[in-house]
Design an enzyme around this catalytic site. Sequence first.
Site, PDB file in Angstrom:
ATOM      1  N   LYS A  54     121.290  92.953  21.374  1.00 62.71           N
ATOM      2  CA  LYS A  54     120.123  92.741  22.234  1.00 62.71           C
ATOM      3  C   LYS A  54     120.456  93.119  23.677  1.00 62.71           C
ATOM      4  CE  LYS A  54     117.892  89.082  19.546  1.00 62.71           C
ATOM      5  NZ  LYS A  54     117.480  87.661  19.522  1.00 62.71           N
ATOM      6  N   SER A  70     120.956  86.732  23.577  1.00 59.86           N
ATOM      7  CA  SER A  70     121.206  85.507  22.828  1.00 59.86           C
ATOM      8  C   SER A  70     120.484  85.567  21.495  1.00 59.86           C
ATOM      9  CB  SER A  70     120.732  84.295  23.638  1.00 59.86           C
ATOM     10  OG  SER A  70     121.100  83.093  22.995  1.00 59.86           O
ATOM     11  N   ASP A  71     121.070  84.941  20.500  1.00 59.64           N
ATOM     12  CA  ASP A  71     120.432  84.845  19.198  1.00 59.64           C
ATOM     13  C   ASP A  71     120.880  83.532  18.564  1.00 59.64           C
ATOM     14  OD1 ASP A  71     118.759  86.580  17.265  1.00 59.64           O
ATOM     15  OD2 ASP A  71     120.299  85.665  15.998  1.00 59.64           O
ATOM     16  N   GLN A  72     120.023  82.990  17.711  1.00 55.12           N
ATOM     17  CA  GLN A  72     120.332  81.688  17.134  1.00 55.12           C
ATOM     18  C   GLN A  72     119.894  81.626  15.677  1.00 55.12           C
ATOM     19  OE1 GLN A  72     117.934  78.077  18.135  1.00 55.12           O
ATOM     20  NE2 GLN A  72     119.870  77.365  18.993  1.00 55.12           N
ATOM     21  N   GLY A 107     124.555  82.637  19.486  1.00 56.22           N
ATOM     22  CA  GLY A 107     125.357  83.718  20.045  1.00 56.22           C
ATOM     23  C   GLY A 107     124.913  83.984  21.470  1.00 56.22           C
TER      24      GLY A 107
END
Length: 194
Positions: A54, A70-72, A107
């Site tokens: 991203k 960010s990723d979740q 992340g």
Amino acid sequence: MPALELVLGSTSPFRKALLEKLGLPFSSAAPDIDETPQPHESPRALVQRLAREKARAVAKQYPRALIVGSDQVACLDEHILGKPGNRENAIAQLGAMSGKRICFHTGLCLYNSESGNTQLLCEDYLVHFRSLGSEQIERYVTAEKPFNCAGSFKSEGLGITLFRKLEGDDPNALIGLPLIRLVEMLAREGIELP
């Protein structure tokens, strides 16, 4: 030379609200990436890869910037729980989580698009659910409509009533952007807060 622009590589209103807490001016941009998990990819590896992708995708528009990606994912027994999308799925998800522990893997990537420097990590946060009855779950889903939230709840709202205990270093990680770690990353790029 002017300081690098800060860019949030996300259109999430939750992440935007969290980043606003730091009081820094920033822009937001939508990353255009394929978020499909790779074969045999662990949840932790997935969120770190997507956070990095991203940030790098947004870097194409911002060649002199610090870009936050960010990723979740939420996991129940290492099974990734997606966003429910509708009422029925939210009720089913919350029913499956009743009385159990859910791990949220978030992340976080800070990418300096000028230097190429990449800082990357995964922050975990544990949510212990109370034992919930079907009427409690239905009342909650009716009240908050958490259809676009991984795990089918909004911890910053009425979702807090679903929990027995929370465990982790940064409560912001549960909402999708671990600010404590981000502040440490920004410091390594010369941005000291407060």
